[in-house]
Design an enzyme around this catalytic site. Structure first.
Site, PDB file in Angstrom:
ATOM      1  N   ARG A 114       0.793  -1.294  -0.099  1.00  0.00           N
ATOM      2  CA  ARG A 114      -0.023   0.009  -0.069  1.00  0.00           C
ATOM      3  C   ARG A 114       0.984   1.351   0.180  1.00  0.00           C
ATOM      4  O   ARG A 114       1.933   1.338   1.050  1.00  0.00           O
ATOM      5  CB  ARG A 114      -0.816   0.047   1.218  1.00  0.00           C
ATOM      6  CG  ARG A 114      -2.213  -0.867   1.274  1.00  0.00           C
ATOM      7  CD  ARG A 114      -2.967  -0.317   0.018  1.00  0.00           C
ATOM      8  NE  ARG A 114      -4.200  -1.432  -0.015  1.00  0.00           N
ATOM      9  CZ  ARG A 114      -4.405  -2.563  -0.850  1.00  0.00           C
ATOM     10  NH1 ARG A 114      -3.359  -2.685  -1.798  1.00  0.00           N
ATOM     11  NH2 ARG A 114      -5.436  -3.051  -0.902  1.00  0.00           N
ATOM     12  N   GLU A 151      -4.107   7.420  -5.435  1.00  0.00           N
ATOM     13  CA  GLU A 151      -4.064   6.674  -6.627  1.00  0.00           C
ATOM     14  C   GLU A 151      -5.323   7.281  -7.471  1.00  0.00           C
ATOM     15  O   GLU A 151      -6.280   7.379  -6.828  1.00  0.00           O
ATOM     16  CB  GLU A 151      -4.142   5.181  -6.666  1.00  0.00           C
ATOM     17  CG  GLU A 151      -2.921   4.748  -5.831  1.00  0.00           C
ATOM     18  CD  GLU A 151      -2.883   3.292  -5.413  1.00  0.00           C
ATOM     19  OE1 GLU A 151      -3.893   2.489  -6.101  1.00  0.00           O
ATOM     20  OE2 GLU A 151      -1.923   2.536  -4.993  1.00  0.00           O
ATOM     21  N   HIS A 210      -0.847   0.224 -10.103  1.00  0.00           N
ATOM     22  CA  HIS A 210      -1.470  -0.952  -9.241  1.00  0.00           C
ATOM     23  C   HIS A 210      -2.014  -2.126  -9.912  1.00  0.00           C
ATOM     24  O   HIS A 210      -3.337  -2.520  -9.943  1.00  0.00           O
ATOM     25  CB  HIS A 210      -2.628  -0.120  -8.530  1.00  0.00           C
ATOM     26  CG  HIS A 210      -2.806  -0.844  -7.119  1.00  0.00           C
ATOM     27  ND1 HIS A 210      -3.368  -0.432  -6.031  1.00  0.00           N
ATOM     28  CD2 HIS A 210      -2.720  -2.314  -6.899  1.00  0.00           C
ATOM     29  CE1 HIS A 210      -3.279  -1.120  -5.154  1.00  0.00           C
ATOM     30  NE2 HIS A 210      -3.230  -2.230  -5.696  1.00  0.00           N
TER      31      HIS A 210
HETATM   32  C1  DGY Z   1      -5.588  -6.172  -3.060  1.00  0.00           C
HETATM   33  O1  DGY Z   1      -6.412  -7.099  -3.433  1.00  0.00           O
HETATM   34  O2  DGY Z   1      -5.616  -5.544  -2.031  1.00  0.00           O
HETATM   35  C2  DGY Z   1      -4.517  -5.814  -4.173  1.00  0.00           C
HETATM   36  O3  DGY Z   1      -3.956  -4.629  -3.823  1.00  0.00           O
HETATM   37  C3  DGY Z   1      -5.412  -5.602  -5.616  1.00  0.00           C
HETATM   38  O4  DGY Z   1      -4.674  -5.573  -6.513  1.00  0.00           O
END
Ligand code: DGY
Length: 323
Positions: A241, A270, A289
């Site tokens: 993250r 984002e 992402h």
């Molecule tokens: C999640 O599922 O948390 C991922 O970051 C998605 O790509």
């Protein structure tokens, strides 16, 4: 299940999600990939029994507290659920579910894609060839990178994804050290990993890969002080993250050469703003992402997010609850 619950799906969902849901529920799906506004989300939450939501949908306390008593379930089409106010959902007895583990192998693959992209100049090399800048054939010092083989990989967070990254790293004969809230003795002996404290990990690693959830303890866990402790030949990889890293400090460290580079798939905001100084750095590879973005994994996630809804209303398992 006699009563057919009404489910709102916030953006277009891969198959088999919609087909499965439509067998047991009335689905109302936003067929676009563009997130709906906060006001629309507040309105939708009042009208339905369940929401299937995606990253980028902010299901905050305002959405949850204005939902009335009908909303019973929030099914996240993601492993992470930091976009949902879990405390508010729990106070309102709304169950929150996610899609854990099934995206771990895919995200671990992408972690290695970033490791190689930054250390072996994959993106710069591609640009060079496509833009007809390659004039002299094989050249002794063209885009000299850094070996991955034999280097020290420091994993922060040895959960589902971190473990899969460690297993891959062993295939590249890397020396893997890790830091985690709790020691994982069984994984240490299974994969030959070594537990170290956070500061030793920062100092010793040639590559640092982040695999922790975002929470109040991990917010800005990597800021200027931590970046200063890293080797100036080291790379930072983040597929977890964005808010785990203080982006402003990372840009400063990259521009000053305090670290050799970064491979990022996630950001504090984002999409990344066009004004972000990250876009001007010469030693970072930036992806939008894509951690779980393969056909196979996204369809497994869609199936699990749909089954979490169906199993919840049919009162059968499994249900991947997070509260
Ligand atoms: C999640 O599922 O948390 C991922 O970051 C998605 O790509």
């Amino acid at each position: 299940m006699l009563y057919k619950p009404v489910v709102y799906v916030t953006r277009s969902l891969q198959e088999p999600g919609p087909t499965l849901l439509s067998k047991y529920c009335h689905i109302n799906m936003n067929d676009s990939v563009i997130p709906i506004s906060k006001r629309q989300m507040v309105e939708k939450a009042k009208e339905v029994d369940a929401i299937v939501c995606m990253l980028g949908d902010k299901i905050d306390s305002e959405v949850i507290y204005s939902a009335g008593n009908r909303l019973k379930l929030i099914s996240c089409y993601s492993a992470g659920y930091d976009h949902v106010d879990l405390e508010a959902a729990t106070n309102k007895e709304i169950v929150v579910t996610n899609t854990p583990d099934i995206l771990s192998e895919t995200t671990a693959d992408l972690t290695f894609a970033l490791i190689f992209a930054v250390s072996r100049n994959v993106v710069k090399g591609d640009y060079y060839v496509k833009n007809a800048k390659w004039k002299f054939g094989w050249t002794p010092d063209l885009f000299l990178g850094t070996d991955v083989y034999g280097k020290v990989l420091g994993i922060i967070g040895l959960g589902n994804i971190g473990t899969k990254v460690a297993r891959r790293a062993k295939g590249f004969e890397m020396d893997v050290i890790y830091h985690n809230r709790t020691r994982r003795y069984e994984l240490e002996s299974k994969f030959g990993l070594r537990y170290v404290d956070f500061h030793e990990l920062l100092r010793r690693s040639d590559f640092i890969s982040i695999h922790v959830d975002l929470n109040k303890d991990t917010y800005h866990m990597i800021s200027f002080d931590e970046l200063k402790k890293m080797k100036n030949t080291a790379f930072l990889i983040n597929t977890a993250r964005g808010k785990v890293v203080k982006e402003k400090d990372l840009v400063r460290a990259l521009n000053k050469g305090l670290i050799a580079g970064a491979g990022l798939d996630v950001y504090e905001e984002e999409p990344v703003s066009r004004e972000s100084p990250l876009l001007k750095t010469s030693n970072a590879v930036l992806l939008p992402h894509l951690g779980s973005a393969t056909q196979e994994t996204r369809s497994r996630m869609a199936e699990m997010a749909a089954m979490n809804v169906i199993n919840f209303f049919r009162q059968i398992g499994p249900l991947h609850r997070v509260n």
